[in-house]
Each structure stands twice: as structure tokens, then as C-alpha cells.
Design an enzyme around this catalytic site. Sequence first.
Site, PDB file in Angstrom:
ATOM      1  CE  LYS A 235       0.597   2.633   4.572  1.00  0.00           C
ATOM      2  NZ  LYS A 235       1.073   2.992   3.201  1.00  0.00           N
TER       3      LYS A 235
ATOM      4  N   GLY B 216       7.229  -0.417   4.596  1.00  0.00           N
ATOM      5  CA  GLY B 216       8.321   0.946   5.200  1.00  0.00           C
ATOM      6  C   GLY B 216       9.751   0.682   4.880  1.00  0.00           C
TER       7      GLY B 216
ATOM      8  CE  LYS C 152      -0.942  10.210  -6.222  1.00  0.00           C
ATOM      9  NZ  LYS C 152       0.290  10.418  -5.580  1.00  0.00           N
TER      10      LYS C 152
ATOM     11  CG  ASN D  87       4.833  11.990   1.517  1.00  0.00           C
ATOM     12  OD1 ASN D  87       3.537  12.474   1.430  1.00  0.00           O
ATOM     13  ND2 ASN D  87       5.270  10.890   2.048  1.00  0.00           N
TER      14      ASN D  87
ATOM     15  CB  SER E 230      -1.253   3.383  -0.450  1.00  0.00           C
ATOM     16  OG  SER E 230      -2.094   4.640  -0.650  1.00  0.00           O
TER      17      SER E 230
ATOM     18  CB  CYS F  65      -2.508   9.940   5.820  1.00  0.00           C
ATOM     19  SG  CYS F  65      -1.780  11.545   5.342  1.00  0.00           S
TER      20      CYS F  65
END
Lengths: 308, 274
Positions: free
Chosen positions: A168, A246, A51, A76, A27, A133
Site C-alpha cells: 500500500k 481513497g 487493521k 485521523n 485497512s 501510514c
Amino acid sequence: MDINDKNYNLSVEIDKIHLRNPTMLASGILGISQSIFERLYKENVGAVVTKSISVNPMKGYPNPTVISIGGGSYLNAVGLSNPGVDAFSKELSKNKKIPIMISLVGSSEKEFSRMVKVFDSLSILGYEINLSCPHVSKMGMEVGDDPEAVNKIVKTVRMNTTKPISVKVGVGSIDVVELARVAIDAGANIITAINTLRAMTIDIETMMPILSNRVGGLSGTAIKPIGVRCVYEISKNIKAPVIGCGGVSSWQDIIEYMMAGASAVQIGSVLGSNGPKIFNRITKDLKNYVEKKGMKNISEIVGIAHKY
Amino acid sequence: MPTNIDNRRIVRIEQTIVETPTVKTLVFKDSLSHTAKPGQFLMIWIPRIEEIPMSVMINSKDGYAAVTIRKSGVGSTALFERKTGDLVGLRGPYGNSYTLKKSYKKILIAGGGTGLVPLLRLASYAQKLKIQSTVIIGARTKGEVFFENIARKIIQDNDSSLKICTDDGSYGIRGTTVELMSKVLHENTFDCVFTCGPELMMRKVVDLSNENSIPVEASLERYMKCGIGICGSCCLDASLVCQDGTVFSGRQLSKMLDFGNSYRDKDGQRINYS
């Protein structure tokens, strides 16, 4: 299946999901366009994850949002930019054959239930809930660090769909195994591990943080051993399939994640230096490995490292 | 000397050139940018404000390059306001480039505004390869014509020619770039057409070239976050402008639904050119 098929011996099962091979697009990477998904599918990706989509469109942070820090690692802080549930369901409305998991992000149960109600009639595999996130307030990890919120959100999504749900998880203030346990107990079917790790970089000439958000998430080669460890610990302690993620940049990395317990493995940052064709190359190499080792199917190696 | 294009270099602006009241060229020293191929771009960092993709402007001094900015959004306005001595960051050059085949004898270069940036670099490469160029510079009005002198200097040998047109006829020939190109195509034959400028103009240039069975290449612009094939913001149908472009052939473009029609906004929504 024909031995000459490029996916011979590579198919995997993750909960109710059948994939032709264990590679997935992670994602956050290239995840907004149906045409791009079709291109990736031609390049032999097993499945794509979109996304992270929110109820309303999000512009994300100003640039710089993505930085290469060398050695195959990246920072990021894109800020979860996405077109929102309505525009995105239109984007996917003509999808028939592409195996797509929709990544969802939000702040409240209400937001998640609204999104699942819109998306559930589309031709998709299921959902990946982004609870990790590390760089947006009131979303992602700020939710993931609160077990009660995780429990409520997963239960809400569960109530609104019969499709598989993956959660996740990332490296936050709560132990990754505990978080996975809460998610599975609340009705999730799969765990995706891991997300990026909170990190930053400063330009020494201008003396300024480079990312506009100052702090972002570290991805790429640098985080692979942490991802492998998390997959290993989750699959050792929780009875649910795990999707590894990862720092994967080669077929060897996929094998390693699978040996740690991953049923499928996501690929992200390396798309930057290699482009979509990397899926074709990696799956070819996986097939060679499986043949060389004399295995009937690549799944035979899932969790094999737990024996030792 | 840096060799890894992903490494961020901090450079000092050595010179600023005012092209029009809203267009400026900033010159800096960077060897990787000096040798950029026509069509490649840099990600320019305006510290703590923005990072934007910019085509690499040519500079005659060895080891130097430039960017030419039209002031419009937050990032381009901030960059426009930088002064000589200010620091900016850059990475790249990224992307593919126009293809100049050695067999080419005569090429047509058609551009407008800051779209001339990659085209002037191309024209200079063409001169080195002894390829004759006809350069069309189009603008709405006299005050928006720039790069005339540098274009003349680049193409001065080799029987190359420069034609300027304005929509209102206030300078050069009256008419649009496409109208002038159509006239030029009647009188000459070309091995290839190269274009860069507003996308609706490029769409017409590509269509006209395709109709005349002349190979054509266009350099496209899209909103970008990463510039390196990760974010997907710059998608054009199934292609990424940053990684698969910026230059696409007429054959590729004629199959694309987004070309001349739509682009993605910062949030990834498809927006139509109106």
C-alpha cells in the site's frame, strides 16, 4: 452463475486472488473483529483488509483520533492501534470462508518475517504491507519514503510466503510510481493506492490542534481525485494489478477507479455515515450498471480510460 | 444553531454540581444536546488531553444539557477537574435510543451510578407521555447514592415511584438492584424494563427480564475512538455500540457472547470482565 445472483458479472481477479465482486473494506476501518468481518461478508463485501497489525500490541494515540471535517472527509491519527500478531492470529484462527487480507506494519525486516510466519497458516487471501501510514514515526510512510527499506521488507515477506502480497503506497516524498516499481521488483504482486495524506486542523476557539498527535491523515471525498490519479499513473507504468483506495463513497466512485486501472476498490471512511450495509447497496448498483452497459463482466472497464 | 451533529461545538461550562466526592455534573448550553434522545451520547473533547463518550444528562433549562462524570481514567479525571468557565468541545449526540412505545402504561427503570444519566432522561420522556415509571436506584453504600432529588422531581406526578437500595443497607432498602427488581417484579407487572449501569448488573437485569418474559432494553458502554462507526473499538460481537447502540434489546443481548463477558481494550485485544 445465475443472472439473479447478486454478484452476477461482478467477479474480479487480482493476481491469484478471485473476488466475488470488486469491493473491499479498506485497512484501518472496523478491522479487529472476526464477528464484524462476518457481518460485512453477509453485507456482500468482496474482501476485507484488517487493521494494520504490528509485532506487539499498540494502544495508538489518545483521542481525539478521528475527526469528521465535513463534506464526507475525515482526519485521523489513530496511531496504528492494534492487538499485535499473537492476539490477532487467535482472533482469525476460526476463519474459513471470509476473504481476508492482513495488513502488516513494522519497522524492520525481522518484524515482518515474524508476523508472516505466524499468519501464513491461517485461512487468508494474502497480505497488504502498509508502507504509507502518514502519522507514526519509524513505521508506514517513514519506511515507504526509503526505497532501500521497501526493497528489503518486501523481499523478506516474499521469502516467507507464497500468498499474494500487495504494497500500500501513498503520497509521500517519493513518486508513487517509483515506489510501486521498487515494491513490484522486490516481489510484490499487487499495489494498493493510496493511503491518507498528511494533514491537520486547528480549533480556532481554543487555538489548539484538535488531533492529539496534531498531524494526521486526510481521508474521504477530498482525496478521491488524487487516488484516481495515482491509480492511473501506476497502472499506466507498472505491469501489476492495482487496488484503488481513497475517498470512495458510491458505486460511481468504484467505476471511476476501475476505469483508471484498479482491479478492485477499497471503501473506508464512508462506513462512518452509512454503516456496513453500504456494501450491499453499492454492489447492487454496480450490477445494474454492468447490465445496463451490456458488459459480460465488470472487469471490462479496468483501465479503459487509458485508451484516451 | 448547529444542525450537523458532527460539527464540533466549543461550549463554556456554566455550572458544576458535586454529586459525590468522585462524581460531578457539568452543565453547558447546546441545543442539540438539550434535545438528545435517552441513550444517545456526546464525544466530549478536553482540549489537548482526551476525547471521551459521555451519555447526555438532562437539564431543565431550555437549550441546556450536562454530562455526569465519574473520575477514573485520564480523560474522565481531566473532565472531572474542569471548572465553571472552562471550555470543552463536543460533537454528537450519536447513537440510537431507548424506545418508549405509546402503548406502554407502566415501565421499570433500573440503574446504578452514572448509568442513571440516560435513564433520567428516559423517565422525563415517560412522564411527558403519561407512562408510569418505577425507578430503582442502586448503589454500594449511602455515600454513592446521587440523583435522588432530581429523580424525585422528574417522577413526582403520575403515581410513579422511586426505590433506593444499597448493598450494605446504609441507605434505603438493603440489597442489590437485581434483588430489589426481583421483588418489584413479584408485586407488579411492567410493559418494559430499561437499564443502564455496570455491565454485570445489566446482564442480570436482562436475564431476569427475559426469564419473566418482559421486554428489556439496556444502554451499553464501550471504549471508543471515533464514535461514528469507523474505528471498530466499541464492537460488541458483530455490533458497534456507537452506531448500532448504545441501546440493545434483551433479544439482541441474549445472543451476544461479549455482553457481560468481555470488551476491547485500546489496542483492540479482548479483555474479560473479571
